[in-house]
Design an enzyme around this catalytic site. Sequence first.
Site, PDB file in Angstrom:
ATOM      1  N   CYS A 144      38.415  38.836  32.433  1.00  0.00           N
ATOM      2  CA  CYS A 144      37.782  39.091  33.727  1.00  0.00           C
ATOM      3  C   CYS A 144      37.452  40.590  33.877  1.00  0.00           C
ATOM      4  O   CYS A 144      36.600  41.096  33.176  1.00  0.00           O
ATOM      5  CB  CYS A 144      38.660  38.571  34.859  1.00  0.00           C
ATOM      6  SG  CYS A 144      37.765  38.283  36.404  1.00  0.00           S
TER       7      CYS A 144
ATOM      8  N   HIS B  10      40.458  32.819  33.276  1.00  0.00           N
ATOM      9  CA  HIS B  10      41.890  33.029  33.458  1.00  0.00           C
ATOM     10  C   HIS B  10      42.649  31.784  33.004  1.00  0.00           C
ATOM     11  O   HIS B  10      42.145  30.667  33.122  1.00  0.00           O
ATOM     12  CB  HIS B  10      42.216  33.276  34.933  1.00  0.00           C
ATOM     13  CG  HIS B  10      41.717  34.569  35.468  1.00  0.00           C
ATOM     14  ND1 HIS B  10      42.290  35.782  35.146  1.00  0.00           N
ATOM     15  CD2 HIS B  10      40.694  34.846  36.317  1.00  0.00           C
ATOM     16  CE1 HIS B  10      41.645  36.747  35.785  1.00  0.00           C
ATOM     17  NE2 HIS B  10      40.671  36.213  36.489  1.00  0.00           N
TER      18      HIS B  10
END
Length: 484
Positions: free
Chosen positions: A333, A430
Amino acid sequence: MARAIMLQGTGSDVGKTVLVAGLCRLAANRGLAVRPFKPQNMSNNAAVADDGGEIGRAQWLQSLAARAPSSVHMNPVLLKPQSENGSQIIVQGRVFGQSKGRDYQRLKPQLLGAVLESFEKVAAGADLVIVEGAGSPAEINLRAGDIANMGFATRAGVPVVLVGDIDRGGVIASLVGTHAILDDGDRAMIAGYIINKFRGDISLFDDGIRAIEGFTGWPCFGVVPWLPGAARLPAEDSVVLERLAKGRAGALKIAVPVLPRIANFDDLDPLRAEPDVELVFVRSGERLPADASLVILPGSKSTISDLADFRAEGWDRDLHMHVRRGGRVIGICGGYQMLGRTVRDRLGIEGGTLETPGLALLDVETEMAPEKTVRNSHARSTEYDVPLAGYQIHLGITHGPDCDRPSAIVDGVPDGALSADGRIVGTYLHGLFGSDAYRTRLLQSFGLSGERRNYRESVEQALDEIAGELERYLDPRWLAGLLG
């Protein structure tokens, strides 16, 4: 209407989250429809709820403990810190806006309606709702307009159990002091208290219980020992990083730089649980270890600001040396965005620098965009051709030549990037280390063999262990009244 109880603490990090999770699992094991609820949470560890939108990762864990689908209504107000005095505000799973501390105090009365609405939705169809407070009700400077502790409890009519942490010392003073500082109305909401994190012979605290009851009139609902299973649960917030052990000598060393706005670092918990992995959290003032085989750049709530701090620590030089020595890097991310050539924020979404050079380890560029991607995802790793399950919470669009080598196919769409030699990996997904097959193949690529544990099963087992300990140590009469 469901029965409800609220656990509030004498301070932060007293163990409320674990106790709520354990009570949820205990109630679920007895066949109750139990639901967790936290009016307001402050954390950059977020999850994507089953009904869409963001909630605190802790409430996602508690819903797992309750064996219930997670919902944005379980955590209606989530504050995600972006700077020293400012946060992004998530209300019922969606971005509500940005606010600084004093401005937020003025917003809270407006948010109380959403909190009470969500509580009603969570309670509908449930037998029991277990509510978690935030910080301490004794912070009387924040009492006006409060929605996290007594402000919620009094409006919703939910009795409170106070939790004190004996491990940090001063638990008697904390409980008695809370009693002294609360006004009569708030004090009347407290039904009793629990002592948490006790080490040693519990009978040695008998005199302490009598003293607390003498000062407050509150009954003790139990003295809970230190719970080993809690260490196997996902980390809730960055306070935990300050006391995590650095790992095991002689194991595969993985370094993780700890940046001020680190987010979703519970991505790393499955690696931390591996017995042959040494996970080193590198703090400010320390160098990235030269003998690390892998460096992981985790998520960030403010990529550009954290990238500036990364450089200020000299970690950019350390990371390039690591790569020249043949080391590998994974960016998740915000960490993925940092690995590119440029990060642009022309709309000022992060509120600071409009453009900054990245670490240039991947030939990609990121443009911050106002639309936030929030969803649970199914994917497949292109590196190892194994399934992945995870979630996405990010702002920004990343593109460039290295995106032609995606690190995964996520929901049917290419995601992330790989360097030409495959040693630098970027992804927006994630939770990939929680995918057992991926974690196994990753560690095998470093020469580690052996059976890998099922991470989800280990979390489930920990929750059952904690529930069993609570059943053993909490007052059976109080539990009988709570669980029916």
